[in-house]
Design an enzyme around this catalytic site. Structure first.
Site, short mmCIF file in Angstrom:
data_model
loop_
_atom_site.label_atom_id
_atom_site.label_comp_id
_atom_site.label_asym_id
_atom_site.label_seq_id
_atom_site.Cartn_x
_atom_site.Cartn_y
_atom_site.Cartn_z
N GLY A 168 0.82 -1.21 0.00
CA GLY A 168 0.00 0.00 0.00
C GLY A 168 0.85 1.26 0.00
O GLY A 168 1.92 1.30 0.61
N VAL A 205 2.44 2.79 -2.58
CA VAL A 205 3.59 2.89 -3.48
C VAL A 205 3.23 3.48 -4.84
O VAL A 205 4.10 3.66 -5.69
CB VAL A 205 4.27 1.50 -3.67
N ASP A 236 -9.48 -2.74 -5.45
CA ASP A 236 -9.15 -2.16 -4.15
C ASP A 236 -10.38 -1.43 -3.61
O ASP A 236 -10.91 -0.54 -4.28
CB ASP A 236 -7.98 -1.19 -4.30
N CYS A 238 16.85 15.61 1.40
CA CYS A 238 16.80 15.04 0.05
C CYS A 238 18.05 14.22 -0.24
O CYS A 238 17.97 13.12 -0.80
CB CYS A 238 16.65 16.15 -0.99
#
Length: 336
Positions: free
Chosen positions: A30, A32, A58, A278
């Site tokens: 879930g 992704v 889903d 980052c």
């Protein structure tokens, strides 16, 4: 030597060009980005196939959000496309999820069969969800779409979806054997209610028809020329772990899988001035990308970027879908 072979094309071009494919499943952990990937794949397939259907299994039903259009349990044309259709089913709803038209008919038997079948099915643990898939497959096959893309629920539901033909075949076998024993009683019972044209044969005909379709679907699922699975993951430990488990389970079930999408990647060029977070995330992703390269050297591994904005709406999906065909390359930013 295998080591001397060039790496496989890092895209889904192999799937789009494989004209024999009938069923394509897209799944993974879930969160992704499965829906974005499955919708993008459907868009690319619509360019080369006569008719494409994307089905969401889903319960969250994200394809309505992705295309910014409300879909139902009946295939609906996607806005902006002539040959792309979408539908959403809730496997937990069982036969109640089916369009009422499926049980329409000239006699009373078909009108009562839905309730009777539901009661019979409820007596077999675990088959309700599988039967809802089975009926959807029966409906879909009758519509003759060129290819069907499944936007699946997280891994556990997905594995049950893949296994549903075997579950249904086993369950229907039990129902049909039960029907042979109960047929005289059922016919006598409905006659007492004044429904003379309702008989056990009418009800079992639905089951016989379904079993025939599911047996065919089961054979197609095991055929790599007709069915394949695309695993979607992100470059993190738990997602990679789940992907490996999924690949092993699919292999055990005899389902072809040779494409992996790694989504939500940071692409930091040498001239990119990134923040410390980052840069840290980039290093983590690079570590898991190396592991993916080692684990899946015989897979097509497609890398997709993490974007600043959501991919939502037909035009946005069309643009993003190009990354499935042509490996993404970030625009270089000039050094400050």
């Amino acid at each position: 030597m295998v080591d001397n072979l060039p790496p496989l094309e890092p895209s889904l071009q192999n799937l789009v060009e494989q004209e024999s494919l009938k069923w394509i499943f897209v799944g993974g952990k879930g969160g992704v980005g499965k829906t974005t990937c499955s919708s993008s794949l459907a868009v690319q397939l619509a360019k080369v196939r006569e008719s494409v259907l994307i089905i969401s299994t889903d319960p969250a039903h994200n394809i309505s959000d992705a295309f910014d259009q409300k879909f139902t349990k009946v295939p609906t044309k996607v806005n902006g496309f002539d040959n792309l259709f979408a539908m959403e089913i809730d496997p937990n709803a069982g036969l109640s999820e089916l369009p009422d038209e499926y049980f329409d008919g000239e006699n009373e038997a078909l009108r009562v069969s839905k309730g009777v079948m539901q009661e019979m099915i409820n007596a077999l643990p675990g088959i309700d969800e599988a039967m809802s898939y089975a009926e959807v497959m029966k409906l879909v096959k009758g519509m003759n779409f060129s290819v069907v893309v499944f936007d699946t629920a997280p891994t556990g539901h997905t594995l049950r979806l893949i296994a549903f033909p075997q579950v249904v075949e086993k369950g229907l076998g039990k129902l049909l054997r039960l029907k042979m024993k109960l047929a005289p009683l059922l016919t006598q019972f409905v006659s007492m209610l004044g429904m003379a044209d309702v008989n056990a044969d009418t009800l079992s005909q639905k089951l016989d028809d379904m079993l025939r379709v599911i047996t065919q679907v089961n054979e197609q699922f095991k055929n790599p020329d007709q069915t394949t699975f695309v695993c979607v993951c992100i470059a993190e430990f738990f997602s990679l772990y789940e992907t490996e488990r999924l690949v092993q389970e699919l292999t055990k079930c005899g389902i072809d899988v040779h494409n992996i999408i790694v989504n939500q990647l940071l692409f930091l060029g040498k001239s990119h001035n990134s923040c410390s977070m980052c840069a840290s995330r980039y290093k983590i992703q690079e570590k898991y990308l190396d592991q993916i390269a080692d684990l899946y050297e015989d897979f097509h591994v497609t890398k997709l970027p993490l974007l600043e904005k959501e991919v939502r709406g037909p035009e946005s999906i069309k643009t993003f879908s190009e990354n499935l065909m042509i490996p993404y390359k970030p625009k270089e930013t000039a050094p400050m």
